[in-house]
Design an enzyme around this catalytic site. Structure first.
Site, mmCIF file in Angstrom:
data_model
loop_
_atom_site.group_PDB
_atom_site.id
_atom_site.type_symbol
_atom_site.label_atom_id
_atom_site.label_comp_id
_atom_site.label_asym_id
_atom_site.label_seq_id
_atom_site.Cartn_x
_atom_site.Cartn_y
_atom_site.Cartn_z
ATOM 1 N N ASP A 63 4.887 -7.038 3.992
ATOM 2 C CA ASP A 63 5.319 -7.696 5.230
ATOM 3 C C ASP A 63 4.479 -7.209 6.415
ATOM 4 O O ASP A 63 4.616 -7.720 7.529
ATOM 5 C CB ASP A 63 6.818 -7.506 5.480
ATOM 6 C CG ASP A 63 7.226 -6.058 5.619
ATOM 7 O OD1 ASP A 63 6.384 -5.162 5.391
ATOM 8 O OD2 ASP A 63 8.408 -5.804 5.951
ATOM 9 N N SER A 64 3.561 -6.273 6.160
ATOM 10 C CA SER A 64 2.562 -5.901 7.171
ATOM 11 C C SER A 64 1.739 -7.128 7.563
ATOM 12 O O SER A 64 1.029 -7.097 8.567
ATOM 13 C CB SER A 64 1.652 -4.791 6.633
ATOM 14 O OG SER A 64 1.155 -5.130 5.350
ATOM 15 N N ASP A 102 7.065 -8.085 -0.711
ATOM 16 C CA ASP A 102 8.036 -7.440 0.176
ATOM 17 C C ASP A 102 9.176 -8.375 0.527
ATOM 18 O O ASP A 102 8.954 -9.554 0.839
ATOM 19 C CB ASP A 102 7.358 -7.029 1.492
ATOM 20 C CG ASP A 102 7.000 -5.559 1.536
ATOM 21 O OD1 ASP A 102 7.618 -4.763 0.804
ATOM 22 O OD2 ASP A 102 6.098 -5.207 2.315
ATOM 23 N N LYS A 132 9.777 -5.647 -3.328
ATOM 24 C CA LYS A 132 9.878 -4.310 -2.739
ATOM 25 C C LYS A 132 10.847 -4.379 -1.575
ATOM 26 O O LYS A 132 10.845 -5.352 -0.825
ATOM 27 C CB LYS A 132 8.510 -3.808 -2.269
ATOM 28 C CG LYS A 132 8.566 -2.438 -1.573
ATOM 29 C CD LYS A 132 7.209 -1.812 -1.419
ATOM 30 C CE LYS A 132 6.428 -2.282 -0.217
ATOM 31 N NZ LYS A 132 7.087 -2.047 1.090
ATOM 32 N N GLU A 134 12.864 -1.731 1.525
ATOM 33 C CA GLU A 134 12.854 -0.430 2.182
ATOM 34 C C GLU A 134 14.258 0.160 2.247
ATOM 35 O O GLU A 134 15.241 -0.576 2.323
ATOM 36 C CB GLU A 134 12.309 -0.571 3.613
ATOM 37 C CG GLU A 134 10.871 -1.042 3.657
ATOM 38 C CD GLU A 134 10.318 -1.147 5.077
ATOM 39 O OE1 GLU A 134 11.005 -0.731 6.045
ATOM 40 O OE2 GLU A 134 9.192 -1.653 5.218
ATOM 41 N N GLU A 201 5.985 6.606 2.045
ATOM 42 C CA GLU A 201 5.060 6.390 3.173
ATOM 43 C C GLU A 201 5.259 7.438 4.258
ATOM 44 O O GLU A 201 6.395 7.749 4.655
ATOM 45 C CB GLU A 201 5.277 4.987 3.774
ATOM 46 C CG GLU A 201 4.380 4.759 4.996
ATOM 47 C CD GLU A 201 4.300 3.324 5.479
ATOM 48 O OE1 GLU A 201 4.932 2.439 4.863
ATOM 49 O OE2 GLU A 201 3.605 3.101 6.492
HETATM 50 O O1 KIV Z 1 3.948 -4.019 4.151
HETATM 51 C C1 KIV Z 1 3.150 -3.231 3.652
HETATM 52 O O2 KIV Z 1 1.921 -3.425 3.704
HETATM 53 C C2 KIV Z 1 3.680 -2.036 3.015
HETATM 54 C C3 KIV Z 1 2.701 -0.979 2.636
HETATM 55 C C4 KIV Z 1 2.200 -0.312 3.845
HETATM 56 C C5 KIV Z 1 3.273 -0.028 1.645
HETATM 57 O O3 KIV Z 1 4.843 -1.917 2.840
#
Ligand code: KIV
Length: 286
Positions: A63-64, A102, A132, A134, A201
């Site tokens: 989600d970055s 994500d 994924k 968090e 992280e």
């Molecule tokens: O969103 C992302 O790119 C991430 C990584 C930094 C692990 O969660």
């Protein structure tokens, strides 16, 4: 949205997916615990996925992308629709790596059932093999709920960017003994709930080492430790797309400088009328 997993074609700009091979699976990733380090990079587009795929065990549709692609101030505004569109592109552009996607902020925290609906949608619309999410102990029941229903989950503890408003920034976590113990407990609870991998992280290195020893699944470090079972970076950070990055980023290229130089060269040739040249124009046959 339609689900497209494979296109059996040679690569070109029009047909970008290469001949499909067997992808790495979740059990294969689990078996890498304590073995050859796992290589993971983010990818948001089909072409980037194509280029990274042969070198990676896992591609993360992170989600970055909110910041990297959309210029958003954080990952908080990222939506399921954005993740689904980019996830499908990455799956179309890859054939070897396991694709993990994500779950965006707000799509899984309220209840395990809500998380299941969001995760199932992402998997159906993208073809990604895993999601994924968090969070620590509070998310463990959700991780169990998803894994028991056939959705592989990668956890993410330590610095959790979706919680930036609660954390107050992106600084490294676990400087106090109490916070370090909490992060280790968080990671253990997510692993015990069935996660097949755990991203750690932005933590003090001893935390990453302790967690790697404590959990049965592979740990994937980012700003953590070379002793994790694998590493992940945002591809654009590693390629040198941005002037400012976190301390834990190593730049392997200066892609920003190269794009800038190429654009400058192009602009110069357009203004000098030396582009297009003879090779780039169509002339009628005699
Ligand atoms: O969103 C992302 O790119 C991430 C990584 C930094 C692990 O969660």
């Amino acid at each position: 949205m339609s689900t497209t997993y494979t296109l059996d074609t040679a690569t070109s700009r029009a047909t970008p997916t290469p001949v499909p091979l067997k992808r790495l699976t979740v059990p294969a990733i689990l078996r890498r615990k304590g073995g050859e380090p796992l290589v993971m990079l983010t990818a948001y587009t089909a072409r980037t996925a194509q280029l990274l795929d042969p070198h990676c065990d896992m591609l993360l549709v992170g989600d970055s992308l909110g910041q990297v692609i959309y210029g958003l101030p954080s990952t908080v505004p990222v939506t399921l629709e954005m993740m689904a569109a980019h996830g499908a592109a990455v799956v179309r552009g890859s054939y070897h790596a396991l694709v993990v996607i994500d779950m965006p902020f707000g799509s899984y925290e309220a209840s395990p059932a809500h998380a299941f609906d969001s995760a199932a949608r992402l998997m159906k619309e993208t073809g990604a093999a895993a999601v994924k999410l968090e969070g620590g102990e509070a998310m463990a029941p959700t991780v169990r709920f998803l894994t028991e229903r056939g959705i592989p989950v990668c956890g993410h503890v330590g610095l959790t960017p979706q919680a930036v408003n609660a954390l107050g920034g992106y600084g490294a976590r676990g400087r106090s003994a109490a916070e370090a113990a909490k992060i280790v407990a968080d990671g253990k609870s997510i692993a015990d709930a069935g996660a097949f991998a755990l991203v750690i992280e932005g933590v003090m290195e001893p935390i990453a080492i302790a967690l790697t020893q404590a959990v049965a699944c592979p740990t994937i470090g980012i700003g953590a430790s070379a002793h994790c079972d694998g590493q992940v970076l945002v591809a654009e950070d590693m390629l040198g797309m941005f002037e400012r990055t976190a301390k834990f980023v190593k730049r392997y290229d200066d892609i920003a400088g190269r794009i800038s130089a190429a654009a400058e060269a192009y602009a110069g040739e357009v203004r000098a009328r030396t582009f297009p040249g003879a090779e780039q124009v169509y002339v009628p046959k005699e």
